[in-house]
Scaffold this active site. Sequence first.
Site, PDB file in Angstrom:
ATOM      1  N   ASP A   1       0.833  -1.201   0.000  1.00  9.92           N
ATOM      2  CA  ASP A   1       0.000   0.000   0.000  1.00  9.92           C
ATOM      3  C   ASP A   1       0.874   1.261   0.000  1.00  9.92           C
ATOM      4  O   ASP A   1       1.711   1.431   0.879  1.00  9.92           O
ATOM      5  CB  ASP A   1      -0.883  -0.042   1.251  1.00  9.92           C
ATOM      6  CG  ASP A   1      -2.137   0.780   1.139  1.00  9.92           C
ATOM      7  OD1 ASP A   1      -2.304   1.486   0.134  1.00  9.92           O
ATOM      8  OD2 ASP A   1      -2.963   0.720   2.078  1.00  9.92           O
TER       9      ASP A   1
ATOM     10  N   ASP B   1     -10.182   4.365  -1.635  1.00  9.40           N
ATOM     11  CA  ASP B   1     -10.823   3.336  -0.811  1.00  9.40           C
ATOM     12  C   ASP B   1     -12.343   3.328  -0.972  1.00  9.40           C
ATOM     13  O   ASP B   1     -12.990   4.378  -1.067  1.00  9.40           O
ATOM     14  CB  ASP B   1     -10.495   3.558   0.668  1.00  9.40           C
ATOM     15  CG  ASP B   1      -9.051   3.245   0.996  1.00  9.40           C
ATOM     16  OD1 ASP B   1      -8.323   2.781   0.097  1.00  9.40           O
ATOM     17  OD2 ASP B   1      -8.654   3.466   2.152  1.00  9.40           O
TER      18      ASP B   1
END
Length: 405
Positions: free
Chosen positions: A168, A225
């Site tokens: 990430d 997200d």
Amino acid sequence: MPRVAARLRLVAAAVALCIAGATLTACSPASVGTAPEVATPPMGWNSWNHFGCSVTEADVKAAADAIASDGLRSAGYRYVNVDDCWQAPTRGRDGALRADPKRFPDGIAALAAYVHAKGLKFGIYAAPGAQTCAERYQGYPGRLGSLGHEQQDANTFASWGVDYLKYDWCAADREGVGHEQAFARMRAALNATGRPIVLSIHDKPEQPVPAWRRWVSDLSRTTPDIRDDWASIVSIVRSTLKVARLASPGFWNDPDMLEVGNGGMSDDEQRSHFALWAQLSAPLLIGSDLRTASPASLRILGARGVIRVDQDALGAAPTIIRSSSTELVLLKRLADGSSSLTITNLSASPQRFTVTGKSLGMGSGFTAEDAWTGMKSGRPSDGTDRVSVGLASHATAMYRLSPRS
């Protein structure tokens, strides 16, 4: 042959790029190769959407137990992935990552072994900068990113039995990290371990998508997200459709993990979420607590006809047949010569939709099988020339269409 040659040119360019900015011996022509093949989009479970930084060893074991016992494993779910916040606040004296001793008292190797014993695979989380996203944005303690520890962390993951790594970005550029080089270094480090480990990257989801993501990763995030609400689902689908043609067996667009079972959407919205992810050939990673998910949510997650579309060997991008503020109609070619049709009601009220065979390029007639129920309409000998369906607000119909012949 042209496709193979193009792939080789990308790899050669990637190797040169990695060497140009490398500080690790692992980043070399001998160690940088094509990513492990992922023939169909990964299916499994991830801890973040429901548990966030509160995730425990018991939560992960419960997910593995549920997948193994509730029919989800036989439906294709394989990976059990721990997201951020599994780490102890500091590395060990040797610089190695360690599990949080309170929430993961038996350690990650033992947890991976537990998951493997269920016939499943195990995944974990890391970041290429100095901090993970939870450390940078949510106050989780430590500076536990893989910067300067890429090969050490890859070796640690391999020794624990990790099968999948979510890597990430987490604003790694604040430490002067370059995108291509950061992800290439971890790809090379994973390759150097000798253990096949799927690499899922979440870089900045800008478009157009940089070409290097195809050679360095197995799947790449397409959007920010996900949220557990309908507006987020629609936004993600529209954004991912813009890059849908980039996906193919071995590299998948990742519109983020599923929210089915988390309670923020109606059953119709959850069904639409699941069907549209399948139509996009997206990874299907459950993001809820399977111990408390409703029976309706579990039925959605286990819908074999929908999963069959997601896991189709062709991995074709869907074509937009119609798109407006009130409807989205997508058609996806399948490996056996049939096609998957989704009709989504984007409006706030019930609507009836009709899609003709002519608009689908199937004017000679077809049979339609409901992907949710398996019910068929139209006889193989004559077929039908249209699909007409009434849909509740935010509902999606999904059909497998087979040409009359």
